[in-house]
Design a protein around this motif. Structure first.
Motif, PDB file in Angstrom:
ATOM      1  N   GLN A 223     -14.394   8.617   3.379  1.00  0.00           N
ATOM      2  CA  GLN A 223     -13.243   8.391   3.922  1.00  0.00           C
ATOM      3  C   GLN A 223     -12.603   6.842   3.499  1.00  0.00           C
ATOM      4  O   GLN A 223     -11.606   6.678   3.425  1.00  0.00           O
ATOM      5  N   ILE A 224     -13.591   5.939   3.436  1.00  0.00           N
ATOM      6  CA  ILE A 224     -13.414   4.622   3.094  1.00  0.00           C
ATOM      7  C   ILE A 224     -12.836   4.463   1.809  1.00  0.00           C
ATOM      8  O   ILE A 224     -11.754   3.805   1.680  1.00  0.00           O
ATOM      9  N   VAL A 225     -13.487   4.984   0.753  1.00  0.00           N
ATOM     10  CA  VAL A 225     -12.975   5.201  -0.757  1.00  0.00           C
ATOM     11  C   VAL A 225     -11.524   5.716  -0.701  1.00  0.00           C
ATOM     12  O   VAL A 225     -10.752   5.151  -1.451  1.00  0.00           O
ATOM     13  N   ALA A 226     -11.390   6.989   0.085  1.00  0.00           N
ATOM     14  CA  ALA A 226      -9.995   7.282   0.089  1.00  0.00           C
ATOM     15  C   ALA A 226      -9.044   6.492   0.558  1.00  0.00           C
ATOM     16  O   ALA A 226      -7.952   6.502   0.072  1.00  0.00           O
ATOM     17  N   GLU A 227      -9.343   5.769   1.609  1.00  0.00           N
ATOM     18  CA  GLU A 227      -8.054   4.934   2.107  1.00  0.00           C
ATOM     19  C   GLU A 227      -8.153   3.603   1.358  1.00  0.00           C
ATOM     20  O   GLU A 227      -6.799   3.428   1.108  1.00  0.00           O
ATOM     21  N   LEU A 228      -9.079   3.107   0.630  1.00  0.00           N
ATOM     22  CA  LEU A 228      -8.775   1.946  -0.128  1.00  0.00           C
ATOM     23  C   LEU A 228      -8.033   2.335  -1.423  1.00  0.00           C
ATOM     24  O   LEU A 228      -7.312   1.580  -1.906  1.00  0.00           O
ATOM     25  N   ALA A 229      -8.480   3.526  -2.047  1.00  0.00           N
ATOM     26  CA  ALA A 229      -7.811   4.038  -3.264  1.00  0.00           C
ATOM     27  C   ALA A 229      -6.454   4.456  -2.981  1.00  0.00           C
ATOM     28  O   ALA A 229      -5.512   4.038  -3.550  1.00  0.00           O
ATOM     29  N   ALA A 230      -6.091   4.923  -1.645  1.00  0.00           N
ATOM     30  CA  ALA A 230      -4.593   5.199  -1.416  1.00  0.00           C
ATOM     31  C   ALA A 230      -3.944   4.079  -1.276  1.00  0.00           C
ATOM     32  O   ALA A 230      -2.815   3.988  -1.738  1.00  0.00           O
ATOM     33  N   ASN A 231      -4.585   3.010  -0.728  1.00  0.00           N
ATOM     34  CA  ASN A 231      -3.735   1.596  -0.418  1.00  0.00           C
ATOM     35  C   ASN A 231      -3.462   1.242  -1.953  1.00  0.00           C
ATOM     36  O   ASN A 231      -2.480   0.427  -2.082  1.00  0.00           O
ATOM     37  N   ALA A 232      -4.682   0.906  -2.884  1.00  0.00           N
ATOM     38  CA  ALA A 232      -4.200   0.757  -4.213  1.00  0.00           C
ATOM     39  C   ALA A 232      -3.146   1.089  -4.862  1.00  0.00           C
ATOM     40  O   ALA A 232      -2.479   0.610  -5.600  1.00  0.00           O
TER      41      ALA A 232
END
Length: 141
Positions: free
Chosen positions: A49-58
């Motif tokens: 979930q953290i990877v998904a959020e950080l990648a989406a923000n990027a």
């Protein structure tokens, strides 16, 4: 002079991939991270979930046409560190800036709730890295 270097008793594992700053790249970041964590036998949640959020923000806030973003995963001892680096270092993220009626803007609040620690590192301009750390062993209560 014959010196022995100290042996590292804690295994260090790492994974890095550079991806296009598109929705497809963000999805691929989550899928690749999930498979890497599975191969390391590391719990998938909440890391994916953290990877998904950080990648989406990027790809949403850190996108610069023609410049990729990088996902890095490290396991050192009992800590998993997730890093997402983009090339929009002039826009540093802050948690909790969404309006109450906004449909987006709460991703870093989720990261803050799920991670043991998180932050932003300013790299050589124009890069920035948003990172989060998870303890892989439960904390004693």
């Amino acid at each position: 002079m014959n010196q022995k270097s100290a042996e590292l008793h804690t295994p260090v594992r790492n994974f890095a991939v550079q991806l296009s700053p598109t929705l497809r790249g963000a999805r691929l970041a989550r899928l690749l991270a999930t498979e890497q964590l599975r191969s390391w036998e590391v719990p998938l949640d909440p890391a994916r979930q953290i990877v998904a959020e950080l990648a989406a923000n990027a790809v949403t806030h850190g996108r610069v046409p023609g410049r990729d973003f990088r996902l890095m995963l490290y396991v050192v001892g009992d800590t998993l560190r997730i890093e997402v680096t983009d090339t929009c270092g002039d826009r540093l993220p802050k948690a909790g800036e969404a309006a109450p009626d906004a449909e987006t803007g709460r991703g870093l609040l989720l990261v803050e709730a799920l991670a043991d620690r998180w932050g932003v590192s300013e790299d050589r301009f124009p890069r920035k890295t948003v990172w989060a750390e998870l303890r892989l062993t439960p904390t004693p209560k």
